[in-house]
Scaffold this active site. Structure first.
Site, short mmCIF file in Angstrom:
data_model
loop_
_atom_site.label_atom_id
_atom_site.label_comp_id
_atom_site.label_asym_id
_atom_site.label_seq_id
_atom_site.Cartn_x
_atom_site.Cartn_y
_atom_site.Cartn_z
CB CYS A 47 2.56 -14.78 -5.27
SG CYS A 47 1.16 -14.28 -6.24
NE ARG A 76 6.44 -12.28 -1.30
CZ ARG A 76 7.49 -11.61 -1.73
NH1 ARG A 76 8.48 -11.36 -0.92
NH2 ARG A 76 7.56 -11.21 -2.97
CD GLU A 111 2.06 5.92 6.47
OE1 GLU A 111 1.87 6.04 5.26
OE2 GLU A 111 2.22 4.82 7.02
CD GLU A 132 -1.94 0.45 4.01
OE1 GLU A 132 -1.48 0.95 5.06
OE2 GLU A 132 -1.25 -0.13 3.20
CE LYS A 137 0.00 2.00 7.48
NZ LYS A 137 1.15 2.49 6.76
CD1 TRP A 168 -2.50 -9.77 -2.87
CD2 TRP A 168 -2.02 -9.23 -4.99
NE1 TRP A 168 -2.95 -8.49 -3.11
CE2 TRP A 168 -2.68 -8.13 -4.39
CE3 TRP A 168 -1.63 -9.12 -6.33
CZ2 TRP A 168 -2.95 -6.95 -5.07
CZ3 TRP A 168 -1.90 -7.94 -7.00
CH2 TRP A 168 -2.56 -6.87 -6.37
CE LYS A 194 5.52 -5.38 5.10
NZ LYS A 194 4.93 -4.19 5.70
CG HIS A 225 -8.96 26.21 -2.05
ND1 HIS A 225 -9.28 27.45 -2.54
CD2 HIS A 225 -7.95 26.40 -1.15
CE1 HIS A 225 -8.49 28.36 -1.99
NE2 HIS A 225 -7.68 27.74 -1.15
CG ASN A 266 5.81 -15.55 -6.48
OD1 ASN A 266 4.84 -16.27 -6.36
ND2 ASN A 266 6.65 -15.28 -5.49
N GLY A 267 4.76 -13.46 -10.36
CA GLY A 267 5.06 -12.54 -11.46
C GLY A 267 3.95 -12.56 -12.50
C1 F6R Z 1 1.37 0.73 3.40
C2 F6R Z 1 2.04 -0.23 2.58
C3 F6R Z 1 2.19 0.04 1.12
C4 F6R Z 1 3.67 0.08 0.80
C5 F6R Z 1 3.90 0.23 -0.71
C6 F6R Z 1 5.38 0.34 -1.03
O1 F6R Z 1 1.19 0.28 4.70
O2 F6R Z 1 2.51 -1.21 3.08
O3 F6R Z 1 1.59 1.25 0.74
O4 F6R Z 1 4.23 1.13 1.50
O5 F6R Z 1 3.37 -0.87 -1.38
O6 F6R Z 1 6.08 -0.77 -0.60
P1 F6R Z 1 7.64 -0.74 -0.40
O7 F6R Z 1 7.95 0.23 0.66
O8 F6R Z 1 8.00 -2.15 -0.01
O9 F6R Z 1 8.24 -0.35 -1.72
#
Ligand code: F6R
Length: 615
Positions: A2, A27, A487, A494, A491, A77, A610, A510, A103-104
């Site tokens: 948010c 966000r 990772e 996501e 990606k 969000w 984000k 396994h 927010n929260g």
């Molecule tokens: C992946 C992504 C999320 C963040 C995770 C942690 O592309 O953006 O998996 O990595 O939410 O966020 P931070 O690093 O801000 O604590």
């Protein structure tokens, strides 16, 4: 998660709010809304879905507005209540005179809601936020003082909030309050701002005052007052924001994600800047505030993080153990906080986070501090909550990351871990001097090698086109690149919503091997000269024998694999120990181009936000 922006001043309020929300859109983007004080009334405009819908809605209704001079805005969000128009913020009290954005999560909202319903409040939404509007309006009816009403109300809220409030009868005053959710005030001349994050205000001012928990800000166009929840005036420092507005532009790239992938060579140069002056000299890491004698005896490190930062932490574990011989545990923050850990005053706890606002990691860090551990934070946001909790702070200097999928912040975290691991090795004298020198030499060359990958991405694009119709992927690797496999798969998941899973290559037989057939591509990461190269090759053969299509990610010197693999992606030659800093780049690009071919919303994938400020 948010985003909030509030403004009072001489500019066109609607434009300032919409610009602020645009810069915060990464966000959250389930719905958006603004409230304006205009013509002695509070006017609320909301839309479901992306911000563009709100912009269109306001454009259509522009004729209704006279001359608004203050307003608050929100992008959502969803947490409590589905994404819907009625659940979108801002929320008002029953008569519509008091309006809030939030927010929260308010944990005791159900009890408060029942109490307020008994008092005659009419609730319209399923949100916890609406409770705040009714509660504050109830308090305002007793005192006719908005600031006091906010103070009295927040004392009753349990959970996390960054909240902004306006009242029809209190012209051009915005009151903000925070607890466990970020909020800052932007200071201008004849105008002031309030926001949940700096991008919302960076186009207008670089002067900011960060609120701490249990603080309340009252802004008018000419004044900023900060108090605690008892009304005591606080004299807070005004900080100069490090960001430039240009960071929020795509600079000709189709998406922020692509721009940020291309920024990685410079990001690495930035991280290394001032840390390695001379490959014969030591790594300069003054950020680590632990006494050298304590570091020498250190025998336990815990790293806590989420998502992509967790993958950087896995590489961190590997190299700290390898270089410095210190035992390292890596754990997802959300797991760490719900178990009895052995953290104590002799543990170094490292929190890794791009945003510095991830709720799970903040809670984990607070728990570690309660156990008297020294807390080192590696973050891209030195202005964040997490940074404020740090005993030692390594800012990764990747610049603002707008795309929801983390890319350049990951590389910056990796480089920070290499520096930290070498620093520890130098203090503990665990590495041979020539080895260290070669490592530094190779580290300095990373940006040029990434530039080489970025200068010709046609092979990656072709691979993406060939494989974009597959519904499932497996990524395999061993050792230090296992984190790269996780990772890379993350990606792809996501941004393209394709089911991709990373596995240790040795684990394939396994269980996961049962899934293999011609519909399941297997991407193997293998670095010639690496300790497990031959083993990964054998694991890839096993996959081939089950008719899986094979993709290899390897380096230029690997000449013998074209027969086995259906597609080969190459990076410049590199030692295995440093290779995660290169293997991540083609994997980011592969995910990017697959998502792009599938027409997905690359920068703002569905259901994601984000910074995840709820546990
Ligand atoms: C992946 C992504 C999320 C963040 C995770 C942690 O592309 O953006 O998996 O990595 O939410 O966020 P931070 O690093 O801000 O604590």
């Amino acid at each position: 998660m948010c985003g909030i922006v509030g403004y009072t001043g001489y500019r066109d309020v609607v434009s300032v709010l919409l610009k602020g929300l645009t810069n915060l859109e990464y966000r959250g983007y389930d719905s958006a809304g603004i409230a304006l004080r205009d013509d002695n009334r509070i006017k609320v405009y909301k839309s479901l879905g992306k911000l563009i819908n709100l912009k269109n809605e306001i454009e259509e209704k522009k004729h209704e507005l006279k001359h608004p001079t203050s307003g608050i805005g929100h992008i959502r969000w969803a947490t409590h209540g589905a994404p819907s128009l009625v659940n979108a913020h801002p929320h008002t009290c029953t008569c519509g005179n008091l309006v809030v954005v939030h927010n929260g999560i308010i944990e005791n909202y159900k009890e408060l809601r029942e109490e307020l319903i008994k008092k005659g409040c009419k609730f319209r939404s399923e949100t916890d936020t609406e409770t705040i509007a009714h509660l504050m309006a109830d308090e305002y009816s007793k005192t006719k003082d908005l600031e006091k009403a906010v103070r009295n109300s927040v004392k009753r809220l349990q959970g996390a909030y960054a909240v902004c409030v306006m009242h029809k009868d209190v012209p051009d005053v915005i009151v903000g309050a925070r607890k466990h959710a970020p909020m800052l005030v932007g200071a201008g001349e004849g105008e002031n701002f309030i926001a949940s994050d700096t991008p919302a205000i960076i186009e207008y001012t670089k002067k900011a005052i960060y609120l701490d928990d249990n603080e309340i800000a009252v802004i008018t166009k000419d004044n900023i007052k900060i108090t605690d929840t008892d009304g005591n005036i606080l004299h807070k420092k005004t900080e100069i924001l490090p960001w430039e507005p240009v960071a929020l532009s795509k600079l000709g790239f189709k998406h922020f994600m692509l721009k940020e992938i291309h920024e990685q060579p410079d990001v690495i140069r930035n991280v290394l800047n001032g840390k390695i002056y001379d490959i014969d000299g030591p790594v300069i890491l003054n950020e680590v505030k632990l006494d050298k004698e304590i570091l020498k005896k250190l025998n336990k490190i815990e790293i806590i993080a989420c998502g992509t930062s967790l993958h950087a932490a896995m590489v961190g574990k590997y190299i700290i153990e390898d270089f410095a011989g210190i035992s390292v545990e890596v754990e997802a923050s959300s797991e760490y906080i719900y178990r009895k850990t052995t953290t104590d005053s002799s543990t170094l706890v490292i929190g890794v986070s791009q945003s510095g606002e991830t709720a799970d990691t903040i809670t984990a860090i607070k728990q570690a501090k309660e156990k008297n551990a020294h807390v080192l934070i590696i973050t891209n946001r030195p202005d964040s909550n997490m940074a404020r909790l740090a005993d030692s702070l390594i800012p990764v200097n990747a610049g603002i990351e707008v795309s929801v999928a983390a890319t350049k912040s990951y590389t910056a975290q990796l480089i920070s871990f290499y520096l930290l691991a070498m620093h520890l090795a130098e203090i503990k004298e665990t590495l041979d001097k020539t080895y260290l020198k070669n490592l530094k030499h190779e580290l300095i060359q990373l940006p040029t090698k990434i530039e080489e990958i970025l200068s010709n991405t046609s092979g990656i694009q072709e691979c993406a086109r060939k494989f974009s119709s597959y519904k499932n992927f497996i990524y395999i690797a061993r050792g230090i690149n296992l984190a790269s496999a996780y990772e890379g798969a993350l990606k792809l998941k996501e941004i393209s919503y394709i089911n991709a899973t990373g596995y240790p290559a040795g684990e394939l037989k396994h269980g996961p091997i049962a899934m293999l057939d011609e519909t399941m591509p297997v991407l193997s990461i293998l670095i010639p000269g690496g300790i497990s190269y031959d083993k990964i090759l054998s694991n890839s053969e096993e996959a081939k024998a089950r008719n899986a299509k094979l993709i290899a990610l390897t380096s230029s010197c690997d000449k013998n694999i074209d027969m086995l693999f259906d597609y080969v992606l190459r990076i410049p030659d590199i030692s295995e120990i440093l290779s995660p800093a290169l293997t991540c780049v083609p994997l980011q690009l592969l995910a990017y181009y697959i998502a792009e071919f599938l027409g997905k919303d690359v920068d703002q994938p569905r259901n994601l936000a984000k910074s995840v400020t709820v546990e």
